[in-house]
Design a protein around this motif. Structure first.
Motif, PDB file in Angstrom:
ATOM      1  N   CYS A  69      28.039  14.269   5.654  1.00 33.43           N
ATOM      2  CA  CYS A  69      26.952  13.350   4.888  1.00 33.43           C
ATOM      3  C   CYS A  69      25.615  13.738   5.212  1.00 33.43           C
ATOM      4  O   CYS A  69      25.283  13.692   6.483  1.00 33.43           O
ATOM      5  N   ALA A  74      20.844   9.079   3.171  1.00 37.18           N
ATOM      6  CA  ALA A  74      21.582   8.079   2.733  1.00 37.18           C
ATOM      7  C   ALA A  74      20.630   6.641   2.811  1.00 37.18           C
ATOM      8  O   ALA A  74      19.655   6.389   3.626  1.00 37.18           O
ATOM      9  N   GLU A  78      24.703   2.582   2.735  1.00 31.75           N
ATOM     10  CA  GLU A  78      25.650   3.790   3.010  1.00 31.75           C
ATOM     11  C   GLU A  78      25.584   3.611   4.674  1.00 31.75           C
ATOM     12  O   GLU A  78      26.539   4.201   5.253  1.00 31.75           O
TER      13      GLU A  78
END
Length: 231
Positions: A69, A74, A78
């Motif tokens: 990720c 983000a 998140e």
């Protein structure tokens, strides 16, 4: 690879006359299941780097990928989920809630994660037994010794079965015997459960117990080598 830091820079007071860059282009990769230590003197940038690795702060420049990720892109929700599910934090000051029991402290991350009461209580009891706190789970933090508080904090860090344990000076407030017991718990979680453990420490002796030692100096990686006495 679970952690991939690419040219990470961190500045404070950006755009002002007193702008200060703390991290000067950090490249660091950590494999899943690795046990590493990050060492350095006060002011070396360890705490700043820890906050970035823990997704508690954003770098000013560079890219950070945590388990694939891109942390930089983000959103807040998140990031909150990542901190709750993927990273278990253990701090020198324990950060336990004073007016509630060890059991309730360990349950808390699972409460935030939406785990039903019966399941989170069972899991919390299991984890407290794992860190040898089964007989003290009904006690509040002010009824516990420093070592017992830290064992509770480790159980809490494990609540949502994170991939990563991020430990900031976890033995810094403890005597040597109690600190030894805490380190043994980290080694056990690493070996038996395959946790990725990142230890932030001033102690060269503790760092030698890890698989890889990263030395920070003045906001840069000054050295990297294998540990010498892996337990």
């Amino acid at each position: 690879m679970i952690i991939n830091l690419q040219n990470i820079r961190k500045s404070f007071f950006c755009g002002k006359p007193n702008e200060l860059e703390i991290l000067h282009g950090i490249d660091l990769q950590v494999d899943s299941g690795e046990f590493i230590s990050i060492v350095g003197e006060s002011g070396s940038g360890k705490s700043t780097l820890m906050n970035i690795i823990g997704a508690l702060d954003h770098p000013t420049e560079g890219n950070y990928y945590l388990d694939g990720c891109n942390i930089g892109s983000a959103g807040d929700r998140e990031l909150s989920g990542i901190r709750n599910q993927k990273i278990g934090f253990v701090f020198q000051t324990y950060n336990l809630i004073a007016r509630t029991s060890a059991l309730a402290n360990v349950e808390l991350p699972m409460l935030y994660g939406g785990i039903p009461k019966q399941k989170r209580t069972a899991r919390a009891k299991e984890l407290l037994e794992l860190v040898e706190m089964g007989e003290r789970m009904g006690h509040k933090p002010d009824e516990l010794s420093g070592g017992q508080k830290q064992r509770t904090a480790i159980a809490r860090a494990m609540a949502n079965n994170p991939s990563i344990l991020l430990a900031d000076e976890p033995t810094g407030a403890l005597d040597s015997e109690t600190g030894r017991h805490i380190m043994d718990i980290f080694h056990r979680l690493h070996k038996e459960q395959g946790k990725t453990v990142i230890l932030i420490t001033h102690s060269k002796e503790l760092a030698e117990e890890t698989e890889r030692i990263i030395t920070l100096k003045d906001g840069e990686i000054a050295g990297e080598r294998r540990g010498g006495t892996i337990c």
